[in-house]
Design a protein around this motif. Structure first.
Motif, short mmCIF file in Angstrom:
data_model
loop_
_atom_site.label_atom_id
_atom_site.label_comp_id
_atom_site.label_asym_id
_atom_site.label_seq_id
_atom_site.Cartn_x
_atom_site.Cartn_y
_atom_site.Cartn_z
N ILE A 1 -21.50 -25.85 20.97
CA ILE A 1 -22.32 -24.63 20.88
C ILE A 1 -22.40 -23.97 22.26
CG2 ILE A 1 -24.70 -23.81 20.54
CD1 ILE A 1 -24.93 -25.97 18.29
N CYS A 2 -22.63 -24.77 23.29
CA CYS A 2 -22.72 -24.22 24.66
C CYS A 2 -21.41 -23.56 25.09
CB CYS A 2 -23.08 -25.32 25.65
SG CYS A 2 -24.75 -25.94 25.46
N LEU A 3 -20.29 -24.21 24.77
CA LEU A 3 -18.99 -23.62 25.11
C LEU A 3 -18.78 -22.29 24.39
CD1 LEU A 3 -16.69 -26.75 25.22
CD2 LEU A 3 -16.74 -24.96 26.95
N SER A 4 -19.17 -22.23 23.12
CA SER A 4 -19.05 -20.97 22.36
C SER A 4 -19.81 -19.86 23.08
CB SER A 4 -19.61 -21.14 20.94
OG SER A 4 -19.00 -22.20 20.27
N ILE A 5 -21.03 -20.19 23.52
CA ILE A 5 -21.87 -19.20 24.20
C ILE A 5 -21.24 -18.78 25.52
CG2 ILE A 5 -24.11 -18.84 25.33
CD1 ILE A 5 -25.24 -20.90 23.23
N ARG A 6 -20.86 -19.75 26.33
CA ARG A 6 -20.30 -19.47 27.66
C ARG A 6 -19.04 -18.60 27.58
NH1 ARG A 6 -22.17 -21.39 32.19
NH2 ARG A 6 -23.37 -23.32 32.29
N ILE A 7 -18.11 -19.04 26.72
CA ILE A 7 -16.82 -18.36 26.64
C ILE A 7 -16.99 -16.93 26.13
CG2 ILE A 7 -14.59 -18.36 25.44
CD1 ILE A 7 -14.85 -21.51 25.48
N THR A 8 -17.81 -16.76 25.08
CA THR A 8 -18.00 -15.43 24.49
C THR A 8 -18.75 -14.51 25.44
OG1 THR A 8 -18.10 -16.53 22.34
CG2 THR A 8 -18.80 -14.23 22.43
N CYS A 9 -19.85 -15.00 26.02
CA CYS A 9 -20.69 -14.13 26.86
C CYS A 9 -20.05 -13.82 28.21
CB CYS A 9 -22.07 -14.76 27.05
SG CYS A 9 -23.00 -14.84 25.50
N LYS A 10 -19.10 -14.65 28.62
CA LYS A 10 -18.35 -14.34 29.84
C LYS A 10 -17.53 -13.07 29.62
CE LYS A 10 -14.89 -16.27 33.00
NZ LYS A 10 -13.95 -17.39 33.21
N ALA A 11 -16.95 -12.96 28.42
CA ALA A 11 -16.16 -11.77 28.08
C ALA A 11 -17.04 -10.60 27.68
CB ALA A 11 -15.18 -12.11 26.95
N ASN A 12 -18.19 -10.90 27.03
CA ASN A 12 -19.08 -9.85 26.53
C ASN A 12 -20.54 -10.30 26.64
OD1 ASN A 12 -20.39 -7.79 25.20
ND2 ASN A 12 -19.78 -8.46 23.16
N PRO A 13 -21.21 -10.01 27.77
CA PRO A 13 -22.59 -10.48 27.98
C PRO A 13 -23.56 -10.05 26.88
CG PRO A 13 -21.67 -9.59 30.01
CD PRO A 13 -20.68 -9.27 28.93
N GLU A 14 -23.26 -8.91 26.22
CA GLU A 14 -24.16 -8.43 25.17
C GLU A 14 -24.18 -9.34 23.95
OE1 GLU A 14 -26.09 -5.79 25.75
OE2 GLU A 14 -25.17 -5.82 27.73
N ALA A 15 -23.17 -10.21 23.84
CA ALA A 15 -23.07 -11.08 22.66
C ALA A 15 -24.17 -12.14 22.61
CB ALA A 15 -21.70 -11.77 22.62
N VAL A 16 -24.93 -12.29 23.72
CA VAL A 16 -25.97 -13.32 23.75
C VAL A 16 -26.96 -13.14 22.59
CG1 VAL A 16 -27.47 -12.05 25.38
CG2 VAL A 16 -27.63 -14.54 25.22
N GLY A 17 -27.23 -11.88 22.23
CA GLY A 17 -28.18 -11.61 21.14
C GLY A 17 -27.72 -12.18 19.81
N SER A 18 -26.41 -12.11 19.55
CA SER A 18 -25.91 -12.63 18.27
C SER A 18 -26.04 -14.15 18.21
CB SER A 18 -24.47 -12.19 18.04
OG SER A 18 -23.63 -12.67 19.07
N PHE A 19 -25.89 -14.82 19.35
CA PHE A 19 -26.08 -16.28 19.39
C PHE A 19 -27.56 -16.63 19.16
CE2 PHE A 19 -22.01 -16.13 21.68
CZ PHE A 19 -21.32 -17.12 20.99
N GLU A 20 -28.45 -15.87 19.80
CA GLU A 20 -29.89 -16.12 19.61
C GLU A 20 -30.27 -15.94 18.14
OE1 GLU A 20 -31.29 -14.82 24.12
OE2 GLU A 20 -31.22 -13.33 22.52
#
Length: 915
Positions: free
Chosen positions: A566-585
């Motif tokens: 789960i952490c890797l999914s967050i790190r890898i995605t948000c590194k490319a697109n910081p706005e994606a953090v909301g979809s993970f939350e």
């Protein structure tokens, strides 16, 4: 708690409830037992129950509960209350051995484990009569009693196999040998004679063989530390007896007895001073033909375990816990013999391997076990040195591993169906795992699609091995420490790899398969941004799995790798697109809320770590969803659990870094609670460093006015702890804190707050703590904070130039130059025995750090100072400009010549001079 019938009845009822599969019934019962286990007589009530209860299930449950209670509470931890009162300790040691020996075997094993836990802490000093009590029982003639003693002795002494050599350890072993060696040898001889007497009595032999197994285990443990003088005289006798035993028709012998006897031979043949016992060619041939080859066979019990008890088979085979199987023992014996007789042994077995493969080729469907044995023989012959992490690191050069791989392993894996000959498929995949460092990379790349394909195999063993092999291949390192298999090389397989890995979790028996989840984690780590297109599907599947397993967490490794993924999914995605953090939350918070509300203790530390990672993705703001949770994080009950402390501190640090001003304005009434947490942590030797992490974040990020009223009290608390319980770890943390305080509020503010607590205290802190102890500070960021803080004291604190503190100016400067140039002082006083957080006994789940939720190292002085040596030079130049001649005069008359030389180098590098 009184030793009353009423309390025994109550305890019985709660123990029954802990066996209920319904969490709503089981969890409250577990919590009740947790709440009363600190009471006097609690362990004695458990012992009474397991002795007198009429219900066998309660006896067993009480014995397991007692063992776990001892495991959690027996160790006495410095600075923590004694969790078992002394009267209970005395009563337990007085009663447990006779109670264990009179109990049925199922309960005897639990009590035996409890005795070994107590013995690890108390034997021999606090339990001197334990050995005598056990040895006296050898005379009973009752093998139920004798085996109980042997089992207890084994659990007590097996630690000698893995402890580091020391005089203290050898003294203890000698004490044991003086009391135990002769009775054990006599018991061994008597038992061998009884085996002959009862040769036709299968039930008697079963008991006697179990005794011989335990005797062999004890002999192995007591010999492991190379104290040969006690057994040297009898070694040839022991060898003859074991060799004779193993060359019988060993289908009649118990597996445990055979495997332990072979392990005994394996341990002896590796030792130079017993080499002569194996040099005769006939002896060597006899061992190879009559001991090793028959015990390499895939037996009916192995086949049954492979098909019907896959989890246990995998655990034993992959994790090396198959020490008591004939096959593992035979493999170890091959490796042992190859240490001194590699050529002759390889020659003997080469013929066997060829004939086994020929037999297989004649009729594969009938003779597949011949090939299985051949693969095991090759594996054993070729493996000279092996680690769990790297597989075989040193191989037998007489065996051509690549040729065997291409001719005999790959063809099985390339066959049309993944479900044909599952044992041989598993063998082939395991061969790749073991010899991955010896097989050329191009062959490994050919194997990757084959392994991905075998993730679909129906056999749990096969798809588990495929996942594990992929995970191991993805961790291999090539030049420059880069992964040997690259993301680019994996590009054609990304979709099928992820699809098959997640499908494998839906196969029967693998819904919580830790090897598959670890392979998912490792795949994410290797593939990085290549997984982004698949993240919506992946995070949905991971969230569903998290929700399912949170109902009853039972597989700690699986759970850990799931959270890492789960952490890797967050790190890898948000590194490319910081706005994606909301979809993970959005995806995770509903499940997290349920975990927190249901108090799923195993998962709460993980949830806090993932929340920290998510919160740190936000820039200089705290969303309202996080602020709503903030007051709950300060509740004392959360901080009672040791495993919660590091992730909770990390989460509070994230709050402070991202929104200290919001906390100061919207939650000012919570600041005392925040400082209350700091006060609790600072009082504990185990957790004081966590208290400093929190305090440093408060000082660095909170608006000064919001903590003004609390500053003096903070320092008073720290000085009280210094006075009452000064440790090296506390001093190091304290030094970093006061220098960070100096950087944040100024050197004059530091001097004033010290002297407001007690006149001239600033000078005492400089003289007694900073100057003599600064060399102990470790870590680049920590050293830099201290360097910048001390530079401020030297150059921005007027009392240092014109009061009685002036005499400390040169010693402080010299200490700072020492911090830059001298090796770190890592000495620790003998009386300090620090407790690892993970080792602290307790009912709570231990903290497990998520590697991929790791906090980036933060440098609070990074924007202010790049090079602290240059900063010192520039600051001294500025001071000398304000006080011409003063600095130069002090330096030339008092500074050590070597330190002065270093300082001149700093001035030169900074292109400044002193006036």
């Amino acid at each position: 708690m009184e030793l009353s019938d009423a309390n025994l009845q109550t305890l019985t009822e709660y123990l029954k409830k802990t066996l209920d599969p319904d969490p709503a019934i089981r969890r409250p019962a577990e919590k009740f037992l947790e709440s009363v286990e600190g009471s006097q007589n609690y362990p004695l009530l458990l012992l009474t129950l397991l002795e007198k209860s009429q219900e066998n299930v309660i006896k067993v449950c009480a014995s397991v509960t007692f063992k776990n209670y001892i495991k959690r509470n027996w160790r006495i931890v410095e600075d923590e209350p004694n969790k078992i009162c002394e009267l209970d300790r005395i009563a337990i040691k007085a009663n447990i051995v006779p109670l264990m020996l009179s109990s049925p075997e199922q309960i005897q094993k639990q009590l035996s484990d409890a005795i070994s836990i107590i013995g690890r802490e108390d034997f021999p000093q606090k339990w001197p009569d334990l050995l005598t009590e056990m040895v006296n029982r050898f005379q009973s003639g009752d093998f139920h009693v004798i085996n109980g003693v042997l089992r207890t002795a084994h659990s007590l002494f097996k630690r000698y196999r893995h402890e580091f050599k020391s005089n203290e350890l050898w003294t203890e072993i000698k004490l044991v040998l003086d009391a135990f060696a002769l009775p054990l040898t006599n018991l061994f001889k008597a038992t061998i004679e009884l085996c002959s007497t009862h040769a036709n009595d299968a039930s008697a032999l079963k008991v006697l063989f179990s005794s011989l197994i335990l005797i062999a285990k004890l002999f192995y443990s007591l010999n492991f530390q190379d104290l040969p003088e006690f057994f040297e005289d009898n070694m040839e006798t022991w060898m003859t007896n074991f060799h004779s035993l193993l060359t019988l028709d060993n289908k009649l012998l118990q597996t445990d007895l055979v495997s332990n006897a072979i392990q005994f031979l394996a341990s002896v043949c590796e030792r130079p001073h017993y080499k002569h016992l194996f040099e005769d060619q006939n002896t060597l041939t006899s061992i190879c033909e009559k001991v090793i080859v028959p015990n390499m066979e895939f037996r009916a019990a192995d086949e049954e375990a492979f098909e019907d008890n896959s989890e246990e088979y995998i655990r034993r085979d992959l994790e090396g816990s198959d020490i008591d199987t004939r096959r593992r023992a035979a493999c170890d014996l091959v490796r042992g013999l190859c240490k001194f007789f590699e050529g002759p042994v390889t020659g003997i077995f080469s013929g066997y391997v060829n004939s086994m493969l020929q037999e297989y080729a004649k009729n594969p469907s009938v003779n597949w076990k011949h090939k299985d044995a051949a693969i095991y023989l090759v594996t054993s012959l070729a493996s000279k040195a092996q680690t769990q992490k790297h597989g075989i690191t040193q191989a037998n050069e007489l065996v051509n591993l690549t040729e065997f791989f291409v001719n005999h392993i790959q063809p099985d894996l390339k066959s049309a169906t993944v479900n044909e000959f599952p044992v041989l498929k598993a063998d082939g995949i395991k061969y790749i795992m073991i010899f991955r460092n010896q097989v050329p990379k191009e062959q490994l790349l050919v194997s990757i699609p084959l392994l991905i394909n075998h993730l679909q195999a129906e056999s749990i063993v096969v798809h588990t091995y495929a996942a594990h092999a992929l995970e191991r291949l993805f961790t291999m390192r090539g030049t420059n420490n880069a992964t040997l298999i690259t993301a680019a090389e994996m590009a054609p397989f990304v979709e099928v790899l992820l699809t098959n890995l997640f499908k494998a979790l839906t196969l029967p028996g693998s819904s919580e398969n830790e090897y598959i989840m670890k392979a998912i984690m490792r795949s994410f780590s290797l593939l990085q941004e290549s997984i982004i297109p698949y993240i919506p599907s992946v995070i949905t599947q991971l969230t569903q799995k998290l929700l399912a397993v949170s109902k009853n967490p039972s597989k700690p490794h699986f759970n850990h790798y799931m959270f890492e993924s789960i952490c890797l999914s967050i790190r890898i995605t948000c590194k490319a697109n910081p706005e994606a953090v909301g979809s993970f939350e959005e995806a995770l918070f509903l499940v997290f809320t349920e975990i927190l509300q249901n108090d799923v203790q195993e998962f709460i530390p993980y949830v806090f770590q993932v929340m920290s990672l998510l919160l740190e993705m936000h820039k200089n703001e705290i969303p309202s969803s996080y602020m709503a949770l903030f007051p709950h994080l300060l509740q004392p009950v959360l901080w009672e659990r040791t495993g919660n402390i590091p992730p909770l501190v990390r989460l509070l640090q994230a709050y402070l870094e991202r929104g200290a001003s919001t906390i100061a304005s919207a939650a000012a009434d919570k600041i005392p609670g925040l400082l209350g947490v700091f006060q609790k942590l600072i009082a504990s030797k185990a957790n004081d460093h966590q208290g400093f992490y929190l305090l440093n974040s408060i000082i660095e990020h909170m608006p000064p006015e919001s903590v003004d009223q609390y500053r003096k009290q903070i320092f008073i608390l720290l000085f009280q702890r210094l006075q009452n319980s000064k440790t090296t770890k506390f001093i190091k943390s304290f030094l970093v804190f006061i220098n960070l305080y100096c950087v944040r509020y100024g050197a004059l503010a530091l001097q004033e707050i010290f002297d407001s607590i007690q006149p001239k205290m600033f000078g005492m802190v400089l003289e007694k703590i900073i100057i003599p102890e600064i060399q102990k500070v470790s870590g680049q960021v920590e050293k830099k904070i201290c360097a910048v803080g001390i530079t401020k004291i030297l150059t921005e604190c007027p009392p240092m130039m014109d009061t009685e503190y002036t005499k400390l100016w040169i010693p402080l400067l010299q200490a700072l130059i020492g911090l830059f140039e001298l090796p770190e002082d890592d000495t620790i006083p003998d009386e300090e025995h620090f407790i690892d957080i993970e080792d602290t006994p307790g009912y709570q789940t231990a903290f497990s750090q998520l590697a991929f939720a790791g906090r980036k190292e933060h440098d609070p002085v990074g924007q202010m100072v790049n090079n602290p040596r240059i900063h010192l030079a520039q600051s001294l130049h500025k001071l000398s400009t304000a006080c011409p001649g003063r600095v130069l005069s002090m330096l030339s008359t008092s500074l050590n010549a070597e330190a002065l030389q270093y300082l001149q180098g700093y001035l030169q590098a900074a292109s400044v001079s002193l006036l």
